[in-house]
Design a protein around this motif. Structure first.
Motif, PDB file in Angstrom:
ATOM      1  N   UNK A   1      33.472  60.153 -24.840  1.00 49.55           N
ATOM      2  CA  UNK A   1      32.082  60.007 -24.410  1.00 49.55           C
ATOM      3  C   UNK A   1      31.737  58.540 -24.190  1.00 49.55           C
ATOM      4  N   UNK A   2      30.717  58.302 -23.371  1.00 47.29           N
ATOM      5  CA  UNK A   2      30.213  56.941 -23.165  1.00 47.29           C
ATOM      6  C   UNK A   2      29.724  56.390 -24.503  1.00 47.29           C
ATOM      7  N   UNK A   3      29.869  55.112 -24.772  1.00 46.59           N
ATOM      8  CA  UNK A   3      30.373  54.080 -23.860  1.00 46.59           C
ATOM      9  C   UNK A   3      31.878  53.883 -23.907  1.00 46.59           C
ATOM     10  N   UNK A   4      32.631  54.804 -24.540  1.00 37.98           N
ATOM     11  CA  UNK A   4      34.060  54.626 -24.644  1.00 37.98           C
ATOM     12  C   UNK A   4      34.420  53.635 -25.740  1.00 37.98           C
ATOM     13  N   UNK A   5      35.636  53.098 -25.657  1.00 36.12           N
ATOM     14  CA  UNK A   5      36.088  52.144 -26.682  1.00 36.12           C
ATOM     15  C   UNK A   5      36.861  51.003 -26.049  1.00 36.12           C
ATOM     16  N   UNK A   6      36.739  49.834 -26.628  1.00 38.53           N
ATOM     17  CA  UNK A   6      37.557  48.701 -26.203  1.00 38.53           C
ATOM     18  C   UNK A   6      38.926  48.822 -26.880  1.00 38.53           C
ATOM     19  N   UNK A   7      39.873  48.023 -26.420  1.00 40.52           N
ATOM     20  CA  UNK A   7      41.198  48.026 -27.036  1.00 40.52           C
ATOM     21  C   UNK A   7      41.117  47.586 -28.488  1.00 40.52           C
ATOM     22  N   UNK A   8      40.266  46.603 -28.757  1.00 40.30           N
ATOM     23  CA  UNK A   8      40.104  46.125 -30.134  1.00 40.30           C
ATOM     24  C   UNK A   8      39.574  47.241 -31.037  1.00 40.30           C
ATOM     25  N   UNK A   9      38.610  47.994 -30.559  1.00 36.74           N
ATOM     26  CA  UNK A   9      38.059  49.088 -31.355  1.00 36.74           C
ATOM     27  C   UNK A   9      39.113  50.158 -31.623  1.00 36.74           C
ATOM     28  N   UNK A  10      39.925  50.436 -30.610  1.00 38.41           N
ATOM     29  CA  UNK A  10      40.982  51.425 -30.783  1.00 38.41           C
ATOM     30  C   UNK A  10      42.053  50.928 -31.756  1.00 38.41           C
ATOM     31  N   UNK A  11      42.315  49.626 -31.690  1.00 37.56           N
ATOM     32  CA  UNK A  11      43.284  49.035 -32.618  1.00 37.56           C
ATOM     33  C   UNK A  11      42.822  49.255 -34.063  1.00 37.56           C
ATOM     34  N   UNK A  12      41.555  49.022 -34.310  1.00 36.35           N
ATOM     35  CA  UNK A  12      41.005  49.183 -35.659  1.00 36.35           C
ATOM     36  C   UNK A  12      41.037  50.655 -36.082  1.00 36.35           C
ATOM     37  N   UNK A  13      40.704  51.538 -35.138  1.00 33.18           N
ATOM     38  CA  UNK A  13      40.696  52.966 -35.433  1.00 33.18           C
ATOM     39  C   UNK A  13      42.098  53.462 -35.785  1.00 33.18           C
TER      40      UNK A  13
END
Length: 207
Positions: A146-158
């Protein structure tokens, strides 16, 4: 599947244009039945998944016509026009009020090339070849659904928090980075970059 020279020409266009390959494939499939040219243009605009897809709809359709993935039919006052588009544009014998209609239809080579690519670059095949990474792929797509999606940094943390980066316990080094997952999922058309964040495509959300 036997590869013909014509099919190989279409595959080269798909393979050499990673930002467009899935859009091109979808357009070819959309034109399995003959479409009015304007319909093909509208499909191109509606199927865009990334801000990097800056070509106009007309340019995309022309690309597929030139490589033999689509064929173009021209009708003048309801009758087939035997010449090319260039010949039509230079034809001084045509009345100024002539009714001109254009249609595009996928060729056999175009459909075969699109089908081969969809099989080779499918999300299902990716998961089949990497079953141990299903949880990570699913986590990325769910986070970006869903919007707004995720940045690469956010995905890295997840992924780090979920212990999905295949960390080497002895050295405490992550074996993978979030960019591996975003790049791999983008390559199969499941994820797209909108200029600010990663967003799961319809194919990705279906997982």
């Amino acid at each position: 599947m036997e590869t013909t020279e014509g099919m190989a020409a279409v595959r080269r266009v798909l393979d050499d244009n990673p930002a467009y390959r899935h859009l091109y494939s979808s357009l070819i499939s959309h034109c399995r039945e003959e479409r009015v040219l304007e319909d093909a243009y509208a499909f191109c605009d509606s199927a865009r998944t990334s801000q990097s897809q800056i070509l106009s709809a007309a340019a995309m359709v022309d690309t597929l016509i030139r490589c033999g993935a689509l064929s173009r039919c021209i009708f003048v006052d309801g009758a087939p026009y035997e010449g090319s588009l260039e010949a039509l544009q230079a034809d001084e014998a045509l009345p100024e009020d002539a009714s001109i209609e254009m249609f595009v239809c996928a060729t056999k080579d175009g459909l075969a090339a699109a089908a081969a690519q969809d099989e080779e670059r499918s999300l299902g095949r990716l998961i089949e070849e990497n079953p141990h990474r299903l949880a990570a792929f699913t986590a990325v797509l769910k986070a970006c659904a869903d919007e707004p999606g995720c940045t690469t940094r956010q995905l890295q943390e997840l992924l780090k928090e979920a212990d999905l980066l295949e960390t080497e316990e002895a050295r405490g080094i992550d074996g993978l980075h979030a960019s591996y997952f975003t790049g791999t999922l983008e390559a199969v058309g499941a994820l797209a970059w909108n200029g600010k964040a990663w967003i799961a495509t319809e194919k990705g959300r279906a997982l």
